[in-house]
Design an enzyme around this catalytic site. Structure first.
Site, PDB file in Angstrom:
ATOM      1  N   GLU A   1       2.078  -7.831  10.533  1.00 32.12           N
ATOM      2  CA  GLU A   1       3.474  -8.073  10.510  1.00 32.12           C
ATOM      3  C   GLU A   1       3.879  -6.564  10.993  1.00 32.12           C
ATOM      4  O   GLU A   1       3.991  -5.732   9.829  1.00 32.12           O
ATOM      5  CB  GLU A   1       3.974  -8.528   9.227  1.00 32.12           C
ATOM      6  CG  GLU A   1       5.514  -9.277   9.508  1.00 32.12           C
ATOM      7  CD  GLU A   1       6.718  -8.296   9.377  1.00 32.12           C
ATOM      8  OE1 GLU A   1       7.083  -7.692  10.235  1.00 32.12           O
ATOM      9  OE2 GLU A   1       7.031  -8.021   8.075  1.00 32.12           O
TER      10      GLU A   1
ATOM     11  N   GLU B   1      11.413   1.989  18.035  1.00 29.04           N
ATOM     12  CA  GLU B   1      11.881   1.574  16.683  1.00 29.04           C
ATOM     13  C   GLU B   1      12.222   2.957  15.946  1.00 29.04           C
ATOM     14  O   GLU B   1      11.364   3.668  15.743  1.00 29.04           O
ATOM     15  CB  GLU B   1      10.594   0.883  15.852  1.00 29.04           C
ATOM     16  CG  GLU B   1      11.322   0.233  14.432  1.00 29.04           C
ATOM     17  CD  GLU B   1      10.279  -0.701  13.848  1.00 29.04           C
ATOM     18  OE1 GLU B   1       9.006   0.070  13.869  1.00 29.04           O
ATOM     19  OE2 GLU B   1      10.262  -1.719  13.377  1.00 29.04           O
TER      20      GLU B   1
ATOM     21  N   LYS C   1      -2.666  -2.639  -1.808  1.00 23.32           N
ATOM     22  CA  LYS C   1      -2.216  -1.369  -1.753  1.00 23.32           C
ATOM     23  C   LYS C   1      -0.617  -1.108  -1.520  1.00 23.32           C
ATOM     24  O   LYS C   1      -0.149  -1.393  -0.442  1.00 23.32           O
ATOM     25  CB  LYS C   1      -2.852  -0.565  -0.845  1.00 23.32           C
ATOM     26  CG  LYS C   1      -2.631   1.033  -1.071  1.00 23.32           C
ATOM     27  CD  LYS C   1      -3.289   1.783   0.364  1.00 23.32           C
ATOM     28  CE  LYS C   1      -1.915   2.076   1.074  1.00 23.32           C
ATOM     29  NZ  LYS C   1      -0.782   2.843   0.801  1.00 23.32           N
TER      30      LYS C   1
HETATM   31  P1  NDP Z   1       2.371   2.846   8.329  1.00 25.65           P
HETATM   32  O1  NDP Z   1       2.092   1.630   9.274  1.00 25.65           O
HETATM   33  O2  NDP Z   1       1.828   3.983   8.112  1.00 25.65           O
HETATM   34  O3  NDP Z   1       2.357   2.334   6.612  1.00 25.65           O
HETATM   35  C1  NDP Z   1       2.320   0.835   6.399  1.00 25.65           C
HETATM   36  C2  NDP Z   1       1.076   0.755   5.138  1.00 25.65           C
HETATM   37  O4  NDP Z   1      -0.132   0.973   5.734  1.00 25.65           O
HETATM   38  C3  NDP Z   1       1.277   1.838   4.158  1.00 25.65           C
HETATM   39  O5  NDP Z   1       0.819   1.307   2.677  1.00 25.65           O
HETATM   40  C4  NDP Z   1       0.370   2.812   4.741  1.00 25.65           C
HETATM   41  O6  NDP Z   1      -0.049   3.966   3.503  1.00 25.65           O
HETATM   42  C5  NDP Z   1      -0.992   2.092   5.248  1.00 25.65           C
HETATM   43  N1  NDP Z   1      -1.699   2.892   6.087  1.00 25.65           N
HETATM   44  C6  NDP Z   1      -1.558   3.821   6.700  1.00 25.65           C
HETATM   45  N2  NDP Z   1      -2.487   4.340   7.549  1.00 25.65           N
HETATM   46  C7  NDP Z   1      -3.440   3.475   7.157  1.00 25.65           C
HETATM   47  C8  NDP Z   1      -4.736   3.037   7.693  1.00 25.65           C
HETATM   48  N3  NDP Z   1      -5.294   3.842   8.621  1.00 25.65           N
HETATM   49  N4  NDP Z   1      -5.341   1.934   7.352  1.00 25.65           N
HETATM   50  C9  NDP Z   1      -4.940   1.129   6.597  1.00 25.65           C
HETATM   51  N5  NDP Z   1      -3.775   1.297   6.100  1.00 25.65           N
HETATM   52  C10 NDP Z   1      -2.670   2.404   6.173  1.00 25.65           C
HETATM   53  O7  NDP Z   1       3.983   2.912   8.292  1.00 25.65           O
HETATM   54  P2  NDP Z   1       4.985   4.219   8.052  1.00 25.65           P
HETATM   55  O8  NDP Z   1       5.103   4.316   6.507  1.00 25.65           O
HETATM   56  O9  NDP Z   1       4.007   5.657   8.598  1.00 25.65           O
HETATM   57  O10 NDP Z   1       6.150   4.316   8.849  1.00 25.65           O
HETATM   58  C11 NDP Z   1       5.854   4.648  10.250  1.00 25.65           C
HETATM   59  C12 NDP Z   1       6.773   3.877  11.106  1.00 25.65           C
HETATM   60  O11 NDP Z   1       6.334   2.668  11.171  1.00 25.65           O
HETATM   61  C13 NDP Z   1       8.076   3.779  10.599  1.00 25.65           C
HETATM   62  O12 NDP Z   1       8.930   4.613  11.102  1.00 25.65           O
HETATM   63  C14 NDP Z   1       8.635   2.223  11.135  1.00 25.65           C
HETATM   64  O13 NDP Z   1       9.085   2.646  12.497  1.00 25.65           O
HETATM   65  C15 NDP Z   1       7.241   1.604  11.302  1.00 25.65           C
HETATM   66  N6  NDP Z   1       7.318   0.655   9.983  1.00 25.65           N
HETATM   67  C16 NDP Z   1       7.397  -0.596  10.028  1.00 25.65           C
HETATM   68  C17 NDP Z   1       7.506  -1.561   9.175  1.00 25.65           C
HETATM   69  C18 NDP Z   1       7.628  -3.019   9.340  1.00 25.65           C
HETATM   70  O14 NDP Z   1       7.951  -3.514   8.215  1.00 25.65           O
HETATM   71  N7  NDP Z   1       7.367  -3.633  10.357  1.00 25.65           N
HETATM   72  C19 NDP Z   1       7.343  -0.821   7.687  1.00 25.65           C
HETATM   73  C20 NDP Z   1       7.084   0.301   7.537  1.00 25.65           C
HETATM   74  C21 NDP Z   1       7.083   1.354   8.689  1.00 25.65           C
HETATM   75  P3  NDP Z   1       1.025   5.214   3.342  1.00 25.65           P
HETATM   76  O15 NDP Z   1       2.161   4.511   2.627  1.00 25.65           O
HETATM   77  O16 NDP Z   1       0.300   5.940   2.335  1.00 25.65           O
HETATM   78  O17 NDP Z   1       1.165   5.648   4.715  1.00 25.65           O
END
Ligand code: NDP
Length: 491
Positions: free
Chosen positions: A269, A400, A195
Site C-alpha cells: 500500500e 507526493e 515493525k
Molecule cells: P518509508 O517507506 O521509508 O517507511 C515506511 C516503513 O518502512 C517504515 O516503517 C520504515 O522504517 C520502513 N522501511 C524503510 N526502509 C525500509 C526497507 N529498506 N525495507 C523495509 N522497510 C523499510 O517512508 P518514509 O517514512 O521514509 O516516508 C517517505 C515518503 O513516503 C513520505 O514523504 C511519503 O511521501 C511516503 N509515505 C507514504 C505512506 C503511505 O501511507 N502511502 C506512508 C509513509 C510515507 P522507518 O520508519 O525507520 O524509515
C-alpha cells in the site's frame, strides 16, 4: 477568554471568535523511560536503542529498541512456534474471542491511546480521538466477526492460514495501520511480527500491554521497533511467509524486487497523488469542507490525500475564494489542544521534504497562498498551503508531498477532468463533487483509483476494501478482500 458584549438591547454576541486553549491532559499516559522489543510475550532488551520524541515540542519521550537482524530472527522464531503450537489450529470462534477482547480493551483505553498517538506523532487530538481510535477498534471488531466464517467467505476453497506475517507500517496512522495489519492476520490464523515506523513506535508498544490484558498466547504478535534496517531484516528473513507493507513507493519497489521469485506473498500500500474533482453543479460550501478535509486532515500525511484539486473553470474563482477564507479559520498548533485542526509535521526529515517541494512550486511559477497564522517556535510546523496557477508538469502536481499543501488545477469537461486526474503514476484514491448521480457513476468507472469518494472525502470503514493501482501498490486491506492476502487455498 472571548469577551461578550452585553450592552444594548441585542442578544449578547462575542466580540471575537478566538478560541480559548482546551488542552487534553497528558496524565492518562504513563510513559516508561525505556522500552524493549516485544517477543514471545516478553520484553527483550535490545542491543541498540534510540530516542523517540514529540514532533510538536522536540521533547524526548522515551528510549526504544533498534532491533537488529538477530532480534528480528528471534521474533520470527517466536511467531513460528506460536503458529505451530496451537494458534493456527485454534477454532475460528476461539480466535474471534481474542480479537473481540482486543477491540473492547482499545475502546476502554481509547483516551490513553489517543493522547499518546498525538504526543508521539503530532496529529490533532480530535483526529486521534475521533478517527484513529474508533477505527482501530472497529477493525478488530470487524475481523473478529470473520474469524469463524472463513469457509463461508471462500466457499469450496478450503482457506488456510499462510503462516508468519511480517508487517511494516508507516508513521502517519501508527495504531490504525497496526489494526489494519494485525486484525485480518489473526482472524485468518496467522502469527505476526510487526515493525512500527521509527518516529512513532509508542502506541504499538502500548498495544503490547493490550495483548497481555487480552491474554493472547505468547508469540502470536511480536513487535520489533527500529528504523529501515529492521524492516529490511524482516523482509529478508527466510521464515516469513507474507509481507504486508505500507509506506513509500520507493521502498515498496525495493521490497518487491527483493521478494521476486521467493514465493512469499506480498501486499503493498504505497503513495498517492489523488484528484479531488469539483464540478460546477456541486454544493460549493460542502465541497470546500471536503477539500479541506481531503488535504489538511492529519497535516496531509495521508496516502489518499486529495492533494490535486481539479476545479471546473466556471466555478474556479468563487471556489478558490471560499477555500482561502476557510483556510483562515484553521487552527494550527498544539496537537493536544482539542481545538487544533492542523498539528505538527511528523519529523524534521518530512518537514524538509515538504519545504523542498514547496520551494520547487514557487520556482516553477505557481502562486502560493498561506493564511496568516503564527507557528510555534519549537517543533516541526508547516502552514496550510494552496498553490494556484499550477501546470500539470510541475513537481507539486506530480509528486507526493505528504504535507498540508494543495495544488489547484482546472478543467472544462468531464472527459478532460478524467484525463488530467488519471495523468499520474499513482492510483490510490479520488473524489468527485457533483449533484448528478449518473456523473458520479461514470466518473467512478473512468478514474483509475482504488477508492472513489463521491460528495465526501477521507471516509474509512473496516468493511470497505482499500488499496491502489499502478505505483500505489497492489492488494486490498479491509473488507472481505482484506482476508485473502492472509490465506492460502491449496489442497
Ligand atoms: P518509508 O517507506 O521509508 O517507511 C515506511 C516503513 O518502512 C517504515 O516503517 C520504515 O522504517 C520502513 N522501511 C524503510 N526502509 C525500509 C526497507 N529498506 N525495507 C523495509 N522497510 C523499510 O517512508 P518514509 O517514512 O521514509 O516516508 C517517505 C515518503 O513516503 C513520505 O514523504 C511519503 O511521501 C511516503 N509515505 C507514504 C505512506 C503511505 O501511507 N502511502 C506512508 C509513509 C510515507 P522507518 O520508519 O525507520 O524509515
Amino acid at each position: 477568554m472571548t469577551e461578550i458584549d452585553r450592552t444594548g438591547d441585542r442578544a449578547p454576541v462575542p466580540a471575537d471568535w478566538t478560541y480559548a486553549p482546551a488542552p487534553e491532559s497528558r496524565d492518562v499516559v504513563k510513559l516508561r523511560e525505556r522500552y524493549g522489543l516485544f517477543v514471545g510475550g516478553r520484553w527483550i532488551e535490545p542491543s541498540e536503542t534510540y530516542e523517540t520524541i514529540s514532533p510538536a515540542t522536540e521533547e524526548r519521550l522515551a528510549v526504544v529498541g533498534q532491533a537488529s537482524a538477530a532480534d528480528v530472527d528471534g521474533a520470527v522464531t517466536a511467531a513460528r512456534e506460536a503458529f505451530a503450537n496451537g494458534w493456527s489450529s485454534l477454532p475460528g470462534s476461539e480466535r474471534a474471542k481474542y480479537l473481540f477482547r482486543i477491540a473492547r480493551i482499545l475502546q476502554e483505553r481509547a483516551r490513553e491511546f489517543a493522547v499518546l498517538e498525538s504526543l508521539n506523532g503530532g496529529k490533532p487530538i480530535k483526529e486521534s480521538r475521533d478517527v484513529d481510535l474508533p477505527l482501530a477498534a472497529a477493525h478488530f471488531f470487524y475481523y473478529a466477526g470473520w474469524a469463524d466464517k472463513l469457509e463461508y467467505a471462500f466457499p469450496n476453497r478450503r482457506p488456510k492460514p499462510v503462516g508468519v506475517a511480517g508487517q511494516i507500517i508507516p508513521w502517519n496512522f501508527p495504531l490504525l495501520m497496526l489494526a489494519w495489519k494485525i486484525a485480518p492476520a489473526l482472524a485468518c490464523g496467522n502469527t505476526v511480527v510487526l515493525k512500527p515506523a521509527e518516529t512513532t513506535p509508542l502506541t504499538a508498544l502500548l498495544f503490547c500491554d493490550v495483548l497481555r490484558q487480552a491474554e493472547l498466547p505468547a508469540g502470536v504478535v511480536n513487535i520489533v521497533t527500529g528504523d529501515g534496517r529492521t524492516g529490511a531484516a524482516l523482509v529478508e528473513h527466510e521464515g516469513v511467509d507474507k509481507i504486508a507493507f505500507t509506506g513509500s513507493t520507493e521502498v515498496g519497489k525495493a521490497i518487491q524486487r527483493r521478494l521476486a521469485g521467493s514465493g512469499k506473498k506480498l501486499t503493498l500500500e504505497l503513495g498517492g497523488k489523488a484528484a479531488n474533482i469539483v464540478f460546477d453543479d456541486c454544493a460549493l460550501d460542502q465541497a470546500v469542507e471536503g477539500i479541506v478535509n481531503g488535504i489538511y486532515f492529519n497535516q496531509g500525511h495521508v496516502c489518499c490525500a486529495g492533494s490535486r484539486l481539479f476545479a471546473q473553470e466556471s466555478i474556479y474563482e468563487p471556489l478558490v475564494d471560499k477555500l482561502k477564507r476557510r483556510l483562515e479559520t484553521l487552527r494550527v498548533g498544539d496537537p493536544l489542544d482539542k481545538n487544533t485542526d492542523v498539528g505538527a509535521i511528523n519529523s524534521a526529515m518530512q518537514l524538509e521534504k515538504i519545504q523542498e517541494l514547496v520551494e520547487s512550486g514557487r520556482a516553477e511559477g505557481a502562486d502560493i497562498y498561506q493564511p496568516p497564522c503564527r507557528l510555534p517556535e519549537k517543533g516541526y510546523w508547516f502552514a496550510p498551503t494552496v498553490f494556484t496557477n499550477v501546470a500539470q508538469s510541475y513537481r507539486i502536481a506530480q509528486e507526493e508531498i505528504f504535507g498540508p499543501v494543495l495544488s489547484v488545477l482546472t478543467f472544462r469537461t468531464p472527459d478532460e477532468a478524467v484525463e488530467k486526474a488519471n495523468n499520474t503514476p499513482y492510483g490510490l484514491s479520488a473524489g468527485v463533487w457533483t449533484e448528478k448521480g449518473s456523473r458520479i457513476l461514470w466518473m467512478a468507472q473512468q478514474l483509475r483509483a482504488g477508492v472513489v469518494w463521491a460528495n465526501t472525502y477521507n471516509r474509512f470503514d473496516p468493511t470497505s476494501p482499500f488499496g491502489g493501482y499502478k505505483e500505489s501498490g497492489f492488494g486490498r486491506e479491509g473488507g472481505l478482500h482484506g482476508l485473502e492476502p492472509y490465506l492460502r487455498f491449496d489442497e
